[in-house]
Motif scaffolding. Structure first.
Motif, PDB file in Angstrom:
ATOM      1  N   GLY A  42     -22.572  19.433  60.105  1.00  0.00           N
ATOM      2  CA  GLY A  42     -23.538  20.458  59.693  1.00  0.00           C
ATOM      3  C   GLY A  42     -24.082  20.158  58.306  1.00  0.00           C
ATOM      4  N   ALA A  43     -23.198  19.755  57.394  1.00  0.00           N
ATOM      5  CA  ALA A  43     -23.627  19.444  56.032  1.00  0.00           C
ATOM      6  C   ALA A  43     -24.583  18.251  56.043  1.00  0.00           C
ATOM      7  N   ARG A  44     -24.286  17.280  56.882  1.00  0.00           N
ATOM      8  CA  ARG A  44     -25.182  16.101  56.946  1.00  0.00           C
ATOM      9  C   ARG A  44     -26.541  16.457  57.520  1.00  0.00           C
ATOM     10  N   LEU A  45     -26.517  17.393  58.462  1.00  0.00           N
ATOM     11  CA  LEU A  45     -27.763  17.781  59.113  1.00  0.00           C
ATOM     12  C   LEU A  45     -28.693  18.487  58.125  1.00  0.00           C
ATOM     13  N   THR A  46     -28.110  19.285  57.237  1.00  0.00           N
ATOM     14  CA  THR A  46     -28.951  20.053  56.307  1.00  0.00           C
ATOM     15  C   THR A  46     -29.126  19.349  54.965  1.00  0.00           C
ATOM     16  N   MET A  47     -28.193  18.425  54.647  1.00  0.00           N
ATOM     17  CA  MET A  47     -28.305  17.712  53.359  1.00  0.00           C
ATOM     18  C   MET A  47     -28.285  16.210  53.604  1.00  0.00           C
ATOM     19  N   PRO A  48     -29.347  15.665  54.170  1.00  0.00           N
ATOM     20  CA  PRO A  48     -29.312  14.258  54.566  1.00  0.00           C
ATOM     21  C   PRO A  48     -29.189  13.281  53.403  1.00  0.00           C
ATOM     22  N   LEU A 100     -21.221  27.818  57.365  1.00  0.00           N
ATOM     23  CA  LEU A 100     -22.060  26.894  58.152  1.00  0.00           C
ATOM     24  C   LEU A 100     -23.561  27.185  58.107  1.00  0.00           C
ATOM     25  N   GLU A 101     -23.955  28.284  57.458  1.00  0.00           N
ATOM     26  CA  GLU A 101     -25.389  28.567  57.359  1.00  0.00           C
ATOM     27  C   GLU A 101     -26.089  27.373  56.704  1.00  0.00           C
ATOM     28  N   PRO A 102     -27.300  27.027  56.940  1.00  0.00           N
ATOM     29  CA  PRO A 102     -28.199  27.633  57.905  1.00  0.00           C
ATOM     30  C   PRO A 102     -28.210  26.885  59.242  1.00  0.00           C
ATOM     31  N   ILE A 103     -27.064  26.843  59.890  1.00  0.00           N
ATOM     32  CA  ILE A 103     -26.982  26.113  61.163  1.00  0.00           C
ATOM     33  C   ILE A 103     -26.372  27.023  62.225  1.00  0.00           C
ATOM     34  N   ASP A 104     -26.942  27.023  63.421  1.00  0.00           N
ATOM     35  CA  ASP A 104     -26.308  27.701  64.556  1.00  0.00           C
ATOM     36  C   ASP A 104     -25.333  26.718  65.174  1.00  0.00           C
ATOM     37  N   VAL A 105     -24.100  27.141  65.335  1.00  0.00           N
ATOM     38  CA  VAL A 105     -23.103  26.250  65.936  1.00  0.00           C
ATOM     39  C   VAL A 105     -22.560  26.907  67.191  1.00  0.00           C
ATOM     40  N   LEU A 106     -22.413  26.108  68.244  1.00  0.00           N
ATOM     41  CA  LEU A 106     -21.776  26.607  69.467  1.00  0.00           C
ATOM     42  C   LEU A 106     -20.831  25.527  69.979  1.00  0.00           C
ATOM     43  N   PHE A 107     -19.642  25.940  70.352  1.00  0.00           N
ATOM     44  CA  PHE A 107     -18.677  25.002  70.931  1.00  0.00           C
ATOM     45  C   PHE A 107     -18.285  25.511  72.311  1.00  0.00           C
ATOM     46  N   LEU A 108     -18.310  24.604  73.294  1.00  0.00           N
ATOM     47  CA  LEU A 108     -17.922  24.967  74.665  1.00  0.00           C
ATOM     48  C   LEU A 108     -16.834  24.010  75.139  1.00  0.00           C
ATOM     49  N   SER A 109     -15.827  24.569  75.790  1.00  0.00           N
ATOM     50  CA  SER A 109     -14.798  23.718  76.390  1.00  0.00           C
ATOM     51  C   SER A 109     -14.586  24.165  77.827  1.00  0.00           C
ATOM     52  N   GLY A 110     -14.660  23.212  78.776  1.00  0.00           N
ATOM     53  CA  GLY A 110     -14.517  23.591  80.179  1.00  0.00           C
ATOM     54  C   GLY A 110     -13.772  22.549  80.987  1.00  0.00           C
ATOM     55  N   GLY A 111     -12.973  22.995  81.925  1.00  0.00           N
ATOM     56  CA  GLY A 111     -12.284  22.102  82.863  1.00  0.00           C
ATOM     57  C   GLY A 111     -13.258  21.752  83.972  1.00  0.00           C
ATOM     58  N   THR A 112     -13.440  20.458  84.229  1.00  0.00           N
ATOM     59  CA  THR A 112     -14.461  20.071  85.208  1.00  0.00           C
ATOM     60  C   THR A 112     -14.092  20.488  86.634  1.00  0.00           C
ATOM     61  N   ASP A 113     -12.816  20.825  86.860  1.00  0.00           N
ATOM     62  CA  ASP A 113     -12.450  21.293  88.203  1.00  0.00           C
ATOM     63  C   ASP A 113     -12.809  22.768  88.396  1.00  0.00           C
ATOM     64  N   GLY A 114     -13.251  23.431  87.324  1.00  0.00           N
ATOM     65  CA  GLY A 114     -13.688  24.819  87.448  1.00  0.00           C
ATOM     66  C   GLY A 114     -12.557  25.819  87.294  1.00  0.00           C
ATOM     67  N   GLN A 115     -11.343  25.314  87.082  1.00  0.00           N
ATOM     68  CA  GLN A 115     -10.218  26.245  86.926  1.00  0.00           C
ATOM     69  C   GLN A 115      -9.377  25.839  85.724  1.00  0.00           C
ATOM     70  N   ASP A 116      -9.366  26.713  84.727  1.00  0.00           N
ATOM     71  CA  ASP A 116      -8.636  26.424  83.493  1.00  0.00           C
ATOM     72  C   ASP A 116      -7.259  27.093  83.557  1.00  0.00           C
ATOM     73  N   LEU A 147     -25.149  21.787  67.254  1.00  0.00           N
ATOM     74  CA  LEU A 147     -25.510  22.160  65.877  1.00  0.00           C
ATOM     75  C   LEU A 147     -27.027  22.254  65.840  1.00  0.00           C
ATOM     76  N   GLN A 148     -27.506  23.452  65.533  1.00  0.00           N
ATOM     77  CA  GLN A 148     -28.957  23.652  65.583  1.00  0.00           C
ATOM     78  C   GLN A 148     -29.434  24.236  64.253  1.00  0.00           C
ATOM     79  N   PRO A 149     -30.234  23.474  63.494  1.00  0.00           N
ATOM     80  CA  PRO A 149     -30.750  24.049  62.241  1.00  0.00           C
ATOM     81  C   PRO A 149     -31.552  25.315  62.544  1.00  0.00           C
TER      82      PRO A 149
END
Ligand SMILES: Nc1ncnc2c1ncn2[C@@H]1O[C@H](COP(=O)(O)OP(=O)(O)OP(=O)(O)O)[C@@H](O)[C@H]1O
Ligand SMILES: O=C(O)[C@H](O)CO
Length: 523
Positions: A356-362, A439-455, A520-522
């Protein structure tokens, strides 16, 4: 606009009041769009390794000549094709194989988890089911991933079919995760119960899948190349869907068509390591002693073609393509994420911070200390294939939204009697980590999923979180730490914002471990 409406319709199903907490309306819309894209990408990840597309990629049949091509090898089909299979994803694989090659198929036997046909029917997944007059006989067994009498019956039927083949025949072997439990054929005098007990003890004491399957192979008639040997002199083609980090064909389902390279010494070391050598049943000692004097050595598998047709890497590569099509700079970070879920969560939290820091402070104004911490953590978790440097460099040049993709299978030390799975636990822990960084000014989303559909033993595949998770949960009166303290991540996500953060796909019919997506979305 159409997408925005679709997204809003989707979210209209979840209670809106809690969602609005702490978010201005414009951020709410972008937050919802991000969540919808995350779900779409997870679906693409799974879609790449569904049985139908996988089999179509792996096999091509010339209907006129009856030539079957698998990779760069050709096989002549003329009513000489047989099929066996074992594993959690094998029902759909068999259905797809019969659809493609049915006119040449003489007979088949598969061993699949108890209840899978009913579950697929309930989910309306007709493509995962065999047709009414299928030539493939189905055995269901190995409840809770433990070998049982029904799986033993299946294994014996599979062995019988293999042993009856001639040099003119071709045996197609369909293999996926869970195959070890679905193909138990202990070498006498070892009994099913003894083998079951030994593998249970090894697993409970922390043996990894490589160690577990080394022991399974030594005590089995069909694992470690035994099935290939039974089918000789027929040609054997194994199509393998990998559920093990690094796709080792000798480990997946205990490599029934791969010559075992392990010695009795290897087995004794493993049994020693977990304090099991002294208390071994006499039957196990007998079989190991016999193996030591086996003059033939490892099984010969020259008549076998083993092909990995689906893997975590393949699934992530597809998701990467889709993410790029959606306008993200997308990088696959690793397909070998393992280790304790707490460390893995810290890694993703810190990664979000550094990226995130690299994205906003290149201009390279990121904290050297944090960079070092991140590299240290990656080394500690031992990610053999991690592309951290490449990912961070890509982030600097991105100038827009970034998606980092990874996969693998972290481990959870269960605490208490809550309900959860490793994906929901990881997401919850990452949510807490994200809340600790500015983390501002960045929208952050993390998703974790089991590919078999059952965690784990839950009905969800996983969950997604954002930086605001902990504060929004607190506003709803939910104490994240208390849920984590008793491994109750599923209960948390069911209550948090009315379950809106749960990933619910239903059983997918495939399994290439877990997928982790970090967006990570500015703003
Ligand atoms: N309450 C819980 N909280 C967190 N994780 C849990 C909980 N209960 C079970 N698990 C985890 O779920 C996993 C078992 O579930 P699951 O069957 O999905 O995984 P698996 O056996 O690795 O199979 P697959 O490879 O098909 O996903 C184990 O890693 C276990 O630690
Ligand atoms: O069946 C097994 O051995 C595991 O799922 C690993 O493939």
């Amino acid at each position: 606009m159409a997408i925005a409406l679709q997204v809003l319709r989707h979210f209209a199903r979840a209670p809106l009041r809690p969602l609005l907490w702490g978010l201005p309306l414009t951020r709410l819309a972008s937050s919802m769009a991000l969540a919808e894209q995350a779900r779409q990408l997870f679906e693409s990840t799974v879609g790449a390794v569904l049985p139908g597309p996988m089999l179509q990629r792996a096999l091509s049949l010339d209907p006129d000549s009856g030539q079957l091509k698998v990779r760069d090898r050709s096989f002549q089909l003329r009513q000489n094709l047989y099929l066996v299979g074992f594993g959690k994803a094998v029902l759909g694989m068999a259905a797809a194989a019969e659809e493609l090659l049915g006119q040449h198929l003489v007979q088949g036997v598969i061993s699949v988890p108890r209840g899978i046909r009913a579950a697929m029917e309930r989910a309306g997944k007709q493509e995962m089911l065999l047709k009414p007059h299928s030539r493939v006989q189905v055995f269901e067994g190995a409840e809770d991933n433990l070998p049982d009498r029904d799986a033993l019956r299946a294994a014996l039927a599979i062995r019988q079919l293999a042993e009856g083949l001639t040099a003119d025949d071709l045996l197609l072997v369909l293999i996926s995760g869970g195959g070890s439990s679905l193909l138990p054929a202990p070498i006498p005098p070892v009994t099913l119960e003894e083998k079951q007990m030994l593998t249970k003890l090894l697993a409970a004491r922390g043996a990894n899948i490589q160690e577990l399957n080394t022991i399974r192979k030594a005590l089995s008639q069909l694992k470690g190349g035994g099935l290939a040997q039974a089918a000789y002199p027929a040609q054997v083609v194994s199509l393998i869907l990998s559920d093990v980090v690094g796709d080792p064909v000798e480990v997946i389902a205990s490599g029934p068509t791969v010559a075992s390279i392990h010695s009795v010494q290897d087995c004794l070391h493993i049994l020693n390591r977990y304090g099991l050598r002294a208390a071994l049943p006499r039957s196990v000692k007998t079989v190991l002693a016999r193996a030591d004097s086996d003059p033939h050595g490892p099984h010969a598998c020259g008549h076998v073609l083993n092909v990995i047709i689906g893997s975590n890497a393949l699934a992530l590569a597809e998701a990467q393509k889709q993410a790029e099509a959606l306008g993200y700079k997308a990088v696959v970070l690793s397909t070998a994420i393992q280790g304790d879920v707490k460390n893995v969560a810290r890694f993703y939290g810190l990664l979000a911070q550094v990226a995130g820091a690299r994205l906003t402070m290149p201009a390279g104004r990121t904290s050297v200390e944090e960079d070092e911490q991140l590299y240290e953590l990656a080394a500690q978790i031992q990610l053999p294939d991690v592309q951290l440097k490449e990912a961070l460099e890509a982030v600097v040049g991105a100038q827009g939204p970034v998606c980092l993709l990874a996969g693998g299978e972290p481990t959870v030390q269960l605490q208490g009697s809550g309900k959860g799975g490793r994906n929901q636990e990881l997401a919850l822990r990452v949510g807490v980590e994200l809340g600790q960084w500015p983390l501002e000014p960045i929208d952050v989303l993390f998703l974790s999923g089991g590919t078999d559909g059952q965690d784990g033993p839950t009905e969800a595949a996983g969950a997604w979180v954002r930086s605001e998770l902990a504060s929004q949960a607190a506003a709803e009166g939910l104490d994240v730490a208390a849920f984590l303290a008793c491994s109750d991540s599923h209960t948390f996500f069911c209550r948090f914002q009315g379950g809106a953060h749960l990933l619910r796909t239903g059983l997918t019919g495939t399994n290439v471990m877990d997928a982790h997506l970090l967006f990570l979305q500015p703003q």
